[in-house]
Scaffold this motif. Structure first.
Motif, PDB file in Angstrom:
ATOM      1  N   VAL A 170      35.602  38.217  44.722  1.00 35.96           N
ATOM      2  CA  VAL A 170      36.546  37.554  44.137  1.00 35.96           C
ATOM      3  C   VAL A 170      38.008  38.361  44.227  1.00 35.96           C
ATOM      4  CG1 VAL A 170      37.368  36.802  41.960  1.00 35.96           C
ATOM      5  CG2 VAL A 170      34.957  36.582  42.414  1.00 35.96           C
ATOM      6  N   GLU A 218      33.288  38.933  38.923  1.00 35.65           N
ATOM      7  CA  GLU A 218      34.401  39.086  39.164  1.00 35.65           C
ATOM      8  C   GLU A 218      34.936  40.606  39.310  1.00 35.65           C
ATOM      9  OE1 GLU A 218      36.777  37.182  36.201  1.00 35.65           O
ATOM     10  OE2 GLU A 218      36.001  35.145  36.526  1.00 35.65           O
ATOM     11  N   ASP A 248      37.211  32.634  41.960  1.00 36.90           N
ATOM     12  CA  ASP A 248      36.041  32.576  41.611  1.00 36.90           C
ATOM     13  C   ASP A 248      35.372  31.356  41.727  1.00 36.90           C
ATOM     14  OD1 ASP A 248      33.531  33.559  40.951  1.00 36.90           O
ATOM     15  OD2 ASP A 248      33.895  34.118  38.742  1.00 36.90           O
TER      16      ASP A 248
END
Length: 267
Positions: free
Chosen positions: A220, A214, A204
């Motif tokens: 991510v 996320e 991330d």
């Protein structure tokens, strides 16, 4: 008794000038009628040509959309977890778009591909059939002859190449020429159901711990053990023109939402 009858010498007719003017005015009116008639004929002809082309393109689009929508369908007679779906296996049965014969397009990029391969449980028996009822399918644009091609008996075409297998033209090359067929997965989305988990993911870019961003597993990368759910939306764009009149062209677009999401348990 005959006193009201006028002699013939006193009767008057059209003069030569009046006759010529009448003929000119008549020709003008006739020319206008002919012009309107020809305009209607030409307009009707162009409308018929355009309708013919649009009908052909929409028919092909309908076939592709209805088939792609089934991608990943699994009869699943044993009620196994969705992550075990044999029709959503990477590099094999998973719906895949290709920018050339072997290079695939990432799901989250705004990149056009010319070929799409997928599979679904055609006979509902819960397993991928490679013989008899072959359950690998696909569509691609053939630049060599300007046609849309559909994969047939494509057990030899898992989602790793668009160059093998058996294909036949879905469009009539004697009637229309396909100038472009693209598949774009930009509207697809992937959610990490295990996020946020209270930890900052290593991949991330945002240093914020437990970032809500996320959850987007395209942005991510998920870690081992995380469960992700991917929804696929494919924009199909089809362009063509009449073979008999190249000036008659048409372009149609349609977004197809694949009904079967991809569930993965990340290794």
């Amino acid at each position: 008794m005959f006193k009201n009858i006028k002699p013939l010498s006193s009767s008057k007719g059209f003069t030569l000038i009046e006759l010529l003017l009448s003929m000119v005015f008549g020709l003008i009116v006739l020319s206008g009628v002919i012009y309107v008639y020809l305009a209607v004929i030409v307009s009707s002809s162009e409308t018929l040509k355009s309708t013919k082309l649009n009908t052909q393109l929409m028919t092909m689009m309908s076939i592709m959309v209805n088939d792609v929508r089934r991608a990943g369908f699994w009869g699943n007679p044993d009620a196994l977890p969705s992550a075990d779906n044999p029709f959503n296996v990477d590099n094999d049965t998973l719906l895949t778009i290709f920018s050339n014969a072997t290079a695939s397009v990432d799901e989250n990029t705004n990149t056009d591909g010319y070929c799409l391969l997928f599979s679904y449980d055609k006979n509902g028996d819960g397993s991928v059939d490679a013989a008899g009822d072959v359950e690998y399918f696909g569509f691609r644009f053939s630049r060599s002859d300007g046609t849309v091609e559909m994969a047939v008996n494509s057990a030899q075409v898992p989602a790793i190449t668009c160059s093998g297998g058996t294909w036949f033209p879905l469009s009539d090359p004697d009637l229309i020429e396909i100038t472009s067929l693209t598949f774009n997965p930009a509207e697809s989305a992937c959610v990490n159901s295990s996020e946020p988990d209270g930890f900052d993911s290593a991949s991330d870019a945002d240093s914020t711990v437990d970032d809500v961003g996320e959850k987007d597993c395209y942005t991510v990368a998920p870690t081992a053990g995380h469960i992700t759910v991917e929804t696929r939306e494919i924009l199909i764009t089809l362009t063509g023109r009449l073979k008999s009149d190249s000036e008659v062209t048409a372009k149609i677009k349609q977004t197809v939402r694949v009904r079967n999401d991809v569930v993965r348990v990340r290794a």
